[in-house]
Design a protein around this motif. Structure first.
Motif, PDB file in Angstrom:
ATOM      1  N   LYS A  87      12.496   4.026  -9.088  1.00  0.00           N
ATOM      2  CA  LYS A  87      12.543   2.621  -8.661  1.00  0.00           C
ATOM      3  C   LYS A  87      13.733   2.377  -7.742  1.00  0.00           C
ATOM      4  N   ASN A  92       7.419   1.575  -6.139  1.00  0.00           N
ATOM      5  CA  ASN A  92       6.948   0.355  -6.789  1.00  0.00           C
ATOM      6  C   ASN A  92       6.726   0.612  -8.277  1.00  0.00           C
ATOM      7  N   ASP A  93       7.326  -0.212  -9.108  1.00  0.00           N
ATOM      8  CA  ASP A  93       7.249  -0.066 -10.568  1.00  0.00           C
ATOM      9  C   ASP A  93       5.812  -0.102 -11.090  1.00  0.00           C
ATOM     10  N   THR A  94       4.945  -0.851 -10.422  1.00  0.00           N
ATOM     11  CA  THR A  94       3.564  -0.975 -10.906  1.00  0.00           C
ATOM     12  C   THR A  94       2.756   0.308 -10.740  1.00  0.00           C
TER      13      THR A  94
END
Length: 142
Positions: A87, A92-94
């Motif tokens: 991150k 992107n964390d998703t």
């Protein structure tokens, strides 16, 4: 090492590889990423950023020293440590999933120093969306 399987298609920048894999190891009882693994993880982060439909799966493990509950927690900390690093490097964390197996999946059954070293690990997989790879192969007639 970063291991990569390639499917090349110069006209489609979203298709660069179908999977990359990185394995890193940790000191006993620790979840901090050692400096010498950072470049490999940065390369993986760049691949993930460039492949817009990619997903990352991080699996944390522990050796069999200590008790099972503590080892499960340690393996969670290891996978989350890698997640935080990625991150910080723009992923992107998703697109990231973390999994922890604790000491339930040793690579070898003995408890030697070497075996324990290899069991204290996180394995990180970078995968392209299956539909994207399938669509690419269909366009080429494969």
């Amino acid at each position: 090492d970063v291991q990569q399987l390639s499917i090349s298609n110069d006209s489609d920048p979203d298709v660069g590889c179908c999977e990359s894999k990185v394995s890193i190891h940790f000191k006993t009882g620790k979840s901090e990423i050692e400096k010498h693994y950072e470049e490999q993880l940065k390369m993986l982060a760049k691949q993930a950023i460039n492949l817009k439909k990619s997903k990352i799966e991080i699996i944390g493990y522990a050796d069999r020293n200590g008790n099972t509950a503590d080892n499960l927690e340690l393996s969670k900390q290891r996978s989350h440590s890698v997640q935080k690093f990625l991150k910080r490097n723009g992923v992107n964390d998703t697109s990231i999933t973390t999994i922890a197996y604790g000491d339930t999946m040793p690579l070898q059954l003995d408890s030697s120093y070497e075996s324990n070293f290899f069991d204290r690990r996180a394995t990180i997989y970078l995968r392209i969306d299956d539909n994207l790879v399938t669509n690419h192969l269909a366009k080429d007639g494969n």
